[in-house]
Design an enzyme around this catalytic site. Structure first.
Site, PDB file in Angstrom:
ATOM      1  N   SER A 117       0.862  -1.183   0.000  1.00 16.62           N
ATOM      2  CA  SER A 117       0.000   0.000   0.000  1.00 16.62           C
ATOM      3  C   SER A 117       0.894   1.227   0.000  1.00 16.62           C
ATOM      4  O   SER A 117       1.741   1.374   0.896  1.00 16.62           O
ATOM      5  CB  SER A 117      -0.913   0.018   1.231  1.00 16.62           C
ATOM      6  N   ARG A 155       4.488 -12.303   1.322  1.00 12.42           N
ATOM      7  CA  ARG A 155       3.563 -12.297   0.181  1.00 12.42           C
ATOM      8  C   ARG A 155       4.326 -12.345  -1.147  1.00 12.42           C
ATOM      9  O   ARG A 155       3.846 -12.911  -2.128  1.00 12.42           O
ATOM     10  CB  ARG A 155       2.659 -11.072   0.249  1.00 12.42           C
TER      11      ARG A 155
END
Length: 418
Positions: A346, A384
């Site tokens: 983000s 991730r």
């Protein structure tokens, strides 16, 4: 945190913008308490003025040899009311300050309303397989590089253990990310993983997200992201104009209680209580922050481009983005086993929201002091990224090709079956 003066003077505009993220009620509550505070403050100031006048009058009566007892009695009543009002004022000041801190940042006018993000671009072709692609946890377990069972026996659910080339891949990703960022002008920071409450108030994790953090018996908190210590490096500082913009990158372990996430991503590396991440943080002049958001997005994208992972960039909607954020773009990487994109970074412009909370300012060329604007992004979440590599680079025999950019760090071209 917003400027309280602007919240009072421009209440309608702030109410309109906060309504876009469903938070206008918080403003109304804070303004009501602030009105009560101002009313009590006015009475306190009246009583203090009355006390001062009475003190002078009593002194004058005594000097003239006159009886001052009646005025002294009246003064006693004024003093008692003043003491009660000062206590009431202190309580209201604490309450309104807490309410100011609970009001989230306003969204950019450029963000889409509602819950659906806006897709900006898709990068690289989606990987195609001549077989049914496996999930990363299955791939890693079969290769002997991920061990969730032993991690659970030691620490409980939502923990992972990497071993052999899995541990090496984790370390290689961290080194690769830091090397890319520092080669592009970033200053590397290795921050503490424990912080005190003021640091978390500064970046906006407190008071809202206390239940999502781990707290020690000493009162310290385990950080949820390196954003917290790196942003607070300049807490209570006035930076020289010629040092801006400042751009840092930092590796840290991250710790999240994941309260309210029961049943979500219970398997694999997507949602863990402990994970590694490389963070990038910018401190800039206000007029630079919109452009800097594009730069910080590009910096995070550079990692995905070099790893040649299929991903997309989306602008988050007003009802689904961070408390402190003014505008956020997410980078989402493709996971073939789930047939969907998952967030891996983000990138956020906070404008002066964090700087006001942490009191981070700069002095311009004319000597005037202003709040800086802060931005950050994950560059990237390591677990991730590993999950995406295992899934996008998997072969039918269960092995995984190592991305070209990581081969100098890994020393192998492929991770094969045990």
């Amino acid at each position: 945190m917003h400027d309280p003066r602007k919240l009072r003077e421009e209440a309608q505009e702030y109410r309109r913008r906060l309504r876009r993220r469903g938070a206008d009620g918080l403003l109304d509550e804070a303004l009501k308490v602030d009105e009560d505070r101002l009313s009590v403050l006015r009475r306190v100031e009246e009583l203090r003025a009355e006390r001062n006048r009475a003190s002078q009058e009593i002194a004058g009566l005594r000097k003239a040899g006159k009886d001052a007892q009646a005025e002294i009695e009246r003064m006693r009543g004024v003093g008692e009311e003043l003491k009660a009002k000062e206590a009431e004022l202190a309580e209201l000041e604490g309450k309104v300050q807490e309410l100011w801190l609970q009001i989230p940042n306003v969204p950019s006018d450029d963000m889409p309303d509602g819950l659906e993000p806006r897709e900006e671009r898709v990068v690289f072709e989606r990987p195609r397989f001549g077989f049914e692609p496996k999930a990363h946890w299955e791939i890693g377990t079969n290769l002997g590089i991920l061990d969730f069972d032993r991690a659970t026996r030691m620490s409980g659910s939502r923990f992972a253990l990497q071993r052999g080339l899995g541990a090496k891949l984790e370390r290689a990703l961290i080194d690769f990310m830091i090397d890319v960022h520092t080669s592009r002008g970033y200053t590397e920071i290795f921050p503490p993983f424990l912080v005190q409450e003021p640091a978390l108030y500064g970046t906006g994790q407190l008071p809202k997200f206390r239940e999502e953090m781990f707290q020690t018996q000493t009162g310290h908190f385990l950080i949820s992201t390196a954003e917290v210590p790196v942003t607070n490096m300049h807490r209570e500082e006035i930076l020289p104009d010629d040092e801006l913009p400042i751009r840092y990158c930092a590796y840290s372990a991250c710790f999240r209680a994941e309260a309210g996430a029961a049943g979500r991503d219970t398997r694999g590396l997507i949602r863990l209580h402990q994970f590694n991440k490389v963070e990038i943080v910018h401190f800039v002049r206000p007029e630079e922050s919109d452009r800097e958001l594009d730069l910080i997005v590009d910096e995070a994208e550079e990692i995905l481009r070099r790893l040649e992972l299929h991903y997309r960039v989306v602008t988050l909607p007003t009802m689904d983005y961070g408390f402190s954020a003014y505008k956020t773009l997410d980078l989402e990487v493709w996971l073939p086993s789930q047939d969907m994109f998952r967030e891996i970074s983000s990138a956020t412009n906070f404008r002066d929201f964090q700087a006001r909370r942490a009191n981070i300012r700069y002095r311009d060329q004319d000597g005037k002091v202003h709040f800086v604007h802060t931005l950050n992004a994950s560059g990237l979440a390591v677990g991730r990224t590993m999950a995406a590599i295992l899934e996008q680079y998997q072969d039918e025999d269960g092995s995984v090709r190592v991305p070209q950019a990581l081969r100098p760090y890994m020393g192998v071209e492929r991770i094969g079956p045990r």
